[in-house]
Design an enzyme around this catalytic site. Structure first.
Site, short mmCIF file in Angstrom:
data_model
loop_
_atom_site.label_atom_id
_atom_site.label_comp_id
_atom_site.label_asym_id
_atom_site.label_seq_id
_atom_site.Cartn_x
_atom_site.Cartn_y
_atom_site.Cartn_z
N GLU A 293 -9.66 -9.73 -8.05
CA GLU A 293 -8.67 -8.65 -7.88
C GLU A 293 -7.55 -8.75 -8.92
O GLU A 293 -7.10 -7.72 -9.43
CB GLU A 293 -8.13 -8.68 -6.44
CG GLU A 293 -9.22 -8.30 -5.45
CD GLU A 293 -8.87 -8.54 -3.98
OE1 GLU A 293 -7.73 -9.01 -3.70
OE2 GLU A 293 -9.71 -8.26 -3.12
N ASN B 271 -1.69 -0.22 7.14
CA ASN B 271 -1.24 -1.57 7.50
C ASN B 271 -0.41 -2.24 6.41
O ASN B 271 -0.35 -3.47 6.33
CB ASN B 271 -2.42 -2.43 7.97
CG ASN B 271 -3.49 -2.60 6.91
OD1 ASN B 271 -3.32 -2.14 5.78
ND2 ASN B 271 -4.57 -3.27 7.26
N HIS C 235 -1.94 -5.35 1.21
CA HIS C 235 -3.24 -5.95 0.93
C HIS C 235 -3.02 -7.35 0.38
O HIS C 235 -2.07 -7.58 -0.37
CB HIS C 235 -4.01 -5.14 -0.12
CG HIS C 235 -5.21 -5.89 -0.65
ND1 HIS C 235 -6.42 -5.88 0.00
CD2 HIS C 235 -5.34 -6.74 -1.70
CE1 HIS C 235 -7.27 -6.69 -0.67
NE2 HIS C 235 -6.64 -7.21 -1.70
N TYR D 200 -12.40 -2.13 -3.35
CA TYR D 200 -12.89 -2.19 -1.98
C TYR D 200 -14.42 -2.17 -1.90
O TYR D 200 -14.98 -1.79 -0.87
CB TYR D 200 -12.30 -1.04 -1.16
CG TYR D 200 -10.88 -1.29 -0.68
CD1 TYR D 200 -10.55 -2.47 0.01
CD2 TYR D 200 -9.88 -0.35 -0.88
CE1 TYR D 200 -9.26 -2.70 0.47
CE2 TYR D 200 -8.57 -0.57 -0.41
CZ TYR D 200 -8.28 -1.75 0.26
OH TYR D 200 -7.00 -1.98 0.72
N LYS E 226 0.84 -1.21 0.00
CA LYS E 226 0.00 0.00 0.00
C LYS E 226 0.88 1.26 0.00
O LYS E 226 2.09 1.18 0.20
CB LYS E 226 -0.92 -0.04 1.23
CG LYS E 226 -1.93 -1.20 1.19
CD LYS E 226 -2.87 -1.12 2.39
CE LYS E 226 -3.86 -2.28 2.39
NZ LYS E 226 -4.83 -2.16 3.51
P1 DAT Z 1 -7.84 -6.91 5.17
O1 DAT Z 1 -7.01 -5.83 4.53
O2 DAT Z 1 -7.08 -7.61 6.28
O3 DAT Z 1 -8.42 -7.87 4.18
P2 DAT Z 1 -10.50 -5.77 5.40
O4 DAT Z 1 -10.77 -6.33 4.04
O5 DAT Z 1 -11.49 -6.08 6.48
O6 DAT Z 1 -9.05 -6.20 5.92
O7 DAT Z 1 -10.40 -4.18 5.31
C1 DAT Z 1 -9.74 -3.57 4.22
C2 DAT Z 1 -8.90 -2.44 4.75
O8 DAT Z 1 -9.75 -1.44 5.32
C3 DAT Z 1 -7.94 -2.82 5.86
O9 DAT Z 1 -6.71 -3.33 5.36
C4 DAT Z 1 -7.74 -1.52 6.58
C5 DAT Z 1 -9.10 -0.85 6.44
N1 DAT Z 1 -9.94 -1.07 7.63
C6 DAT Z 1 -10.50 -2.24 8.02
N2 DAT Z 1 -11.21 -2.10 9.14
C7 DAT Z 1 -11.09 -0.78 9.49
C8 DAT Z 1 -11.57 0.03 10.56
N3 DAT Z 1 -12.34 -0.49 11.51
N4 DAT Z 1 -11.22 1.34 10.57
C9 DAT Z 1 -10.44 1.87 9.62
N5 DAT Z 1 -9.96 1.17 8.58
C10 DAT Z 1 -10.27 -0.13 8.51
MG MG Z 2 -9.90 -7.65 2.75
#
Ligand code: DAT
Ligand code: MG
Length: 148
Positions: A126, A112, A115, A49, A9
């Site tokens: 994707e 974080n 991805h 997303y 990212k």
């Molecule tokens: P991942 O990236 O582990 O697949 P995800 O698909 O649930 O996680 O979410 C996508 C991204 O969105 C994640 O990498 C960081 C952001 N995100 C997730 N939960 C969040 C939250 N509660 N507050 C802010 N950003 C969040």
């Molecule tokens: Mg995800």
């Protein structure tokens, strides 16, 4: 062979973590089949997303992922989708185990570092969103005899 979509990212690119991330998957024994540094157009970010469209952080998430270049990759290997998720660590770096990418390099959930696709269906979707077929290199590596 199974394939997954991984991307460093914008925070990871700015923090010089591309090489570190690539090295981890190379050393694991997975094979890189496509990669490019790119700025994600807003519409593509919203589609990527899409599952989070109704979440309160959706706007911030799209702002962040379009805030600078990402390093988009396709990797292949046995169980690469689930194994890459384990190597990434939990979504929130505060919960990510030491030794994982997010556990080692992240602090907050927004930034974080990496991805990774979370299922065969999302991997296929994707990879198709970010890469054309001709951008993926199908090739064999002699070292695979020592991995499998
Ligand atoms: P991942 O990236 O582990 O697949 P995800 O698909 O649930 O996680 O979410 C996508 C991204 O969105 C994640 O990498 C960081 C952001 N995100 C997730 N939960 C969040 C939250 N509660 N507050 C802010 N950003 C969040
Ligand atoms: Mg995800």
């Amino acid at each position: 062979m199974e394939k997954t979509y991984l991307m460093v990212k914008p925070d990871g690119v700015q923090r010089n973590l591309i090489g570190e991330v690539v090295a981890r998957f190379e050393k694991k024994g997975f094979q890189l089949v496509g990669a490019k540094l790119m700025n994600i157009p807003r519409e593509l970010a919203e589609e990527h997303y899409g599952e989070h469209k109704e979440r309160p952080f959706f706007g911030e998430l799209v702002d962040f992922i379009t805030s600078g270049p990402v390093f988009a990759m396709v990797w292949q290997g046995e169980n690469v989708i689930a194994t890459a998720r384990q190597m990434m660590g939990a979504t929130n770096p505060k919960d990510a185990a030491p030794g994982t990418i997010r556990g080692e390099y992240g602090v907050t959930v927004g930034k974080n570092v990496i991805h990774g696709s979370d299922s065969p269906e999302s991997a296929e979707r994707e990879i198709g969103l970010f890469f054309k077929q001709e951008e993926l290199a199908e090739y064999s590596k002699l070292i695979n005899e020592w991995v499998y």
